[in-house]
Write a protein that holds these residues in place. Structure first.
Motif, PDB file in Angstrom:
ATOM      1  N   GLY A 104       0.808  -1.098  -0.322  1.00 37.00           N
ATOM      2  CA  GLY A 104       0.017   0.199   0.021  1.00 37.00           C
ATOM      3  C   GLY A 104       0.510   1.224  -0.054  1.00 37.00           C
ATOM      4  N   ALA A 105       1.883   1.245   0.561  1.00 37.49           N
ATOM      5  CA  ALA A 105       3.189   2.518   1.035  1.00 37.49           C
ATOM      6  C   ALA A 105       3.372   2.998  -0.485  1.00 37.49           C
ATOM      7  CB  ALA A 105       3.477   2.058   1.237  1.00 37.49           C
ATOM      8  N   TYR A 106       4.067   1.837  -1.175  1.00 35.66           N
ATOM      9  CA  TYR A 106       4.904   2.107  -2.475  1.00 35.66           C
ATOM     10  C   TYR A 106       3.698   2.423  -3.566  1.00 35.66           C
ATOM     11  CZ  TYR A 106       6.830   0.689  -7.517  1.00 35.66           C
ATOM     12  OH  TYR A 106       6.850   0.773  -8.037  1.00 35.66           O
ATOM     13  N   ALA A 107       2.491   2.111  -2.899  1.00 38.88           N
ATOM     14  CA  ALA A 107       1.280   2.664  -3.756  1.00 38.88           C
ATOM     15  C   ALA A 107       0.945   3.073  -4.299  1.00 38.88           C
ATOM     16  CB  ALA A 107      -0.279   1.480  -4.154  1.00 38.88           C
ATOM     17  N   HIS A 108       0.765   4.275  -2.826  1.00 36.52           N
ATOM     18  CA  HIS A 108       0.634   6.141  -2.307  1.00 36.52           C
ATOM     19  C   HIS A 108       1.755   6.428  -2.450  1.00 36.52           C
ATOM     20  CE1 HIS A 108      -3.367   5.429  -0.740  1.00 36.52           C
ATOM     21  NE2 HIS A 108      -2.733   4.095  -0.024  1.00 36.52           N
ATOM     22  N   HIS A 109       2.657   6.016  -2.436  1.00 41.36           N
ATOM     23  CA  HIS A 109       4.562   6.958  -2.699  1.00 41.36           C
ATOM     24  C   HIS A 109       4.275   7.268  -4.253  1.00 41.36           C
ATOM     25  CE1 HIS A 109       8.103   7.994  -2.661  1.00 41.36           C
ATOM     26  NE2 HIS A 109       8.661   7.040  -3.804  1.00 41.36           N
ATOM     27  N   ARG A 110       3.583   6.267  -5.275  1.00 43.37           N
ATOM     28  CA  ARG A 110       4.144   6.357  -6.386  1.00 43.37           C
ATOM     29  C   ARG A 110       3.010   7.349  -7.184  1.00 43.37           C
ATOM     30  NH1 ARG A 110       3.614   1.415 -10.431  1.00 43.37           N
ATOM     31  NH2 ARG A 110       4.247   3.308 -11.813  1.00 43.37           N
ATOM     32  N   LEU A 111       1.806   7.973  -6.191  1.00 44.25           N
ATOM     33  CA  LEU A 111       0.536   9.196  -6.296  1.00 44.25           C
ATOM     34  C   LEU A 111       1.318  10.380  -6.003  1.00 44.25           C
ATOM     35  CD1 LEU A 111      -2.561   6.613  -5.723  1.00 44.25           C
ATOM     36  CD2 LEU A 111      -1.286   7.042  -8.154  1.00 44.25           C
ATOM     37  N   GLY A 112       2.306   9.821  -5.034  1.00 46.01           N
ATOM     38  CA  GLY A 112       2.738  11.342  -4.223  1.00 46.01           C
ATOM     39  C   GLY A 112       2.241  11.956  -2.971  1.00 46.01           C
ATOM     40  N   GLU A 113       1.449  10.420  -2.674  1.00 45.91           N
ATOM     41  CA  GLU A 113       0.472  11.226  -0.718  1.00 45.91           C
ATOM     42  C   GLU A 113       1.249  10.866   0.486  1.00 45.91           C
ATOM     43  OE1 GLU A 113      -1.288  12.943  -1.404  1.00 45.91           O
ATOM     44  OE2 GLU A 113      -3.061  12.372  -3.232  1.00 45.91           O
ATOM     45  N   VAL A 114       2.984  10.177   0.128  1.00 46.38           N
ATOM     46  CA  VAL A 114       3.124   9.499   1.331  1.00 46.38           C
ATOM     47  C   VAL A 114       4.301  10.636   2.252  1.00 46.38           C
ATOM     48  CG1 VAL A 114       4.878   7.745   2.564  1.00 46.38           C
ATOM     49  CG2 VAL A 114       2.973   7.212   0.740  1.00 46.38           C
ATOM     50  N   VAL A 115       3.959  11.517   3.069  1.00 47.94           N
ATOM     51  CA  VAL A 115       4.868  12.383   3.906  1.00 47.94           C
ATOM     52  C   VAL A 115       5.987  11.259   4.651  1.00 47.94           C
ATOM     53  CG1 VAL A 115       5.021  14.210   5.125  1.00 47.94           C
ATOM     54  CG2 VAL A 115       2.405  13.823   3.601  1.00 47.94           C
ATOM     55  N   TRP A 116       7.050  11.195   3.562  1.00 49.87           N
ATOM     56  CA  TRP A 116       8.093  10.395   4.494  1.00 49.87           C
ATOM     57  C   TRP A 116       8.325  10.485   5.988  1.00 49.87           C
ATOM     58  CZ3 TRP A 116       8.462   6.167   3.269  1.00 49.87           C
ATOM     59  CH2 TRP A 116       7.916   4.778   2.185  1.00 49.87           C
ATOM     60  N   LYS A 117       9.117  12.248   5.815  1.00 52.22           N
ATOM     61  CA  LYS A 117       9.389  12.635   7.126  1.00 52.22           C
ATOM     62  C   LYS A 117       8.650  12.134   8.518  1.00 52.22           C
ATOM     63  CE  LYS A 117      11.085  16.463   9.483  1.00 52.22           C
ATOM     64  NZ  LYS A 117      11.184  17.876   9.614  1.00 52.22           N
ATOM     65  N   ALA A 118       7.123  12.163   7.987  1.00 56.60           N
ATOM     66  CA  ALA A 118       6.282  11.915   9.456  1.00 56.60           C
ATOM     67  C   ALA A 118       6.320  10.628   9.209  1.00 56.60           C
ATOM     68  CB  ALA A 118       5.140  12.336   8.842  1.00 56.60           C
ATOM     69  N   ALA A 119       6.239   9.420   8.360  1.00 52.43           N
ATOM     70  CA  ALA A 119       5.545   8.019   8.273  1.00 52.43           C
ATOM     71  C   ALA A 119       7.167   7.770   8.854  1.00 52.43           C
ATOM     72  CB  ALA A 119       5.559   8.103   6.220  1.00 52.43           C
ATOM     73  N   VAL A 120       8.660   7.832   8.455  1.00 52.01           N
ATOM     74  CA  VAL A 120       9.661   6.876   8.955  1.00 52.01           C
ATOM     75  C   VAL A 120       9.862   7.767  10.683  1.00 52.01           C
ATOM     76  CG1 VAL A 120      11.589   6.804   9.597  1.00 52.01           C
ATOM     77  CG2 VAL A 120      10.112   7.227   6.833  1.00 52.01           C
ATOM     78  N   ILE A 121       9.290   8.614  11.342  1.00 49.45           N
ATOM     79  CA  ILE A 121       9.152   9.477  12.558  1.00 49.45           C
ATOM     80  C   ILE A 121       7.822   8.424  13.401  1.00 49.45           C
ATOM     81  CG2 ILE A 121       9.657  11.075  14.199  1.00 49.45           C
ATOM     82  CD1 ILE A 121      10.256  13.091  12.466  1.00 49.45           C
ATOM     83  N   LEU A 122       7.045   8.405  12.707  1.00 49.21           N
ATOM     84  CA  LEU A 122       5.952   8.393  13.544  1.00 49.21           C
ATOM     85  C   LEU A 122       6.266   6.523  13.352  1.00 49.21           C
ATOM     86  CD1 LEU A 122       3.381  10.288  11.801  1.00 49.21           C
ATOM     87  CD2 LEU A 122       3.596  10.161  14.066  1.00 49.21           C
ATOM     88  N   GLY A 123       6.790   6.072  12.373  1.00 50.35           N
ATOM     89  CA  GLY A 123       7.172   4.005  12.750  1.00 50.35           C
ATOM     90  C   GLY A 123       7.879   3.949  13.581  1.00 50.35           C
TER      91      GLY A 123
END
Length: 268
Positions: A70-89
């Motif tokens: 799911g993350a890969y699909a949303h990343h390709r659509l430009g809808e993942v804020v990676w800074k938040a995703a990595v820290i929160l994760g």
């Protein structure tokens, strides 16, 4: 069809549904996997305490490839804020590890009731809040990410979910994310929380007697394989989510929140 084939088919259908919902709403789908797994295991004669913890642990294990897809699909659509995703994760993953350890000491009834109440309250709050339509107000504070990530990671591990449905609501209401950004970012965050929680359920289940066959700790590899058959559907769900208007996507998310809460309250 014999009982093994019947239960296997049920788990496969559940996996396909969960994969689609993961991509569509940024939720892990544990609200669907856990009750189905619990029903299968108790129907096979396993003790409820073993069944619920195995369901929690295995559900988290399944979320790892589902969240990656799911993350890969949303990343390709430009809808993942990676800074938040990595820290929160990362913070959430640590919290999930602790939460899963705590779950091994508590009754299943206490765990499910607690989670059901929390999710219903979040669903009510989400339904009365104004939707953030742009990302201009998005919060990018590391401190706030840590503040939110640790307790919700703990809750995710406590009752065997990825935390995506909860954090999607938090991102929209308190961190200024649009619904689409929140769905995509929560999918990426769940990779970490699922790994942290699953690892803890594995460790805390070692040495437990009368576990289901093909289990290591509270992780059941056969159920994981059957449920993971739906992982490719996360890509389909992500594409559908990207095409939906934000308000319709939020409405679907609210419905999922109420369903999750009620299901958890009634699971035992």
């Amino acid at each position: 069809m014999d009982s093994f084939g019947f239960y296997s088919a049920i788990l496969c259908v559940t996996g396909v549904t969960v994969g689609f919902l993961s991509g569509l709403l940024g939720v892990g789908g544990a609200f669907l996997m856990v009750p189905v797994q619990f029903w299968v295991l108790t129907s096979m004669g396993f003790a409820p305490e073993v069944a619920i913890r195995t369901s929690f642990g295995t559900g988290l294990l399944v979320l790892v490839p589902t969240a990656l897809s799911g993350a890969y699909a949303h990343h390709r659509l430009g809808e993942v804020v990676w800074k938040a995703a990595v820290i929160l994760g990362i913070i959430g993953g640590a919290g999930a590890f602790i939460g899963a350890f705590t779950a091994s000491q508590l009754s299943a009834k206490h765990l499910t009731v607690c989670f059901g109440i929390v999710v219903i309250l979040l669903g009510i709050r989400m339904s009365t809040a104004e939707l953030v339509e742009t990302g201009k107000q998005r919060v990018e504070s590391v401190g706030l990410y840590v503040l939110w990530g640790l307790p919700f990671g703990f809750l995710a591990g406590l009752i065997g979910v990825g935390g995506g449905g909860i954090m999607t609501v938090v991102m929209v209401l308190f961190l200024g994310f649009t619904v689409h950004e929140a769905v995509g970012t929560s999918s990426a965050m769940m990779i970490f929380t699922a790994i942290g929680g699953a690892l803890s359920y594995l460790i805390n289940g070692l040495g437990v007697v009368d576990l289901p066959p093909y289990s290591t700790g509270y992780l059941n590899w056969l159920q994981c394989l059957l449920l993971a058959s739906g992982v490719p559907m996360a890509v389909v769900g992500a594409r559908v989510a990207h095409a939906l208007p934000a308000r319709k996507l939020r409405f679907l998310l609210i419905l999922v929140m109420f369903y999750v809460g009620i299901k958890m309250l009634l699971i035992l």
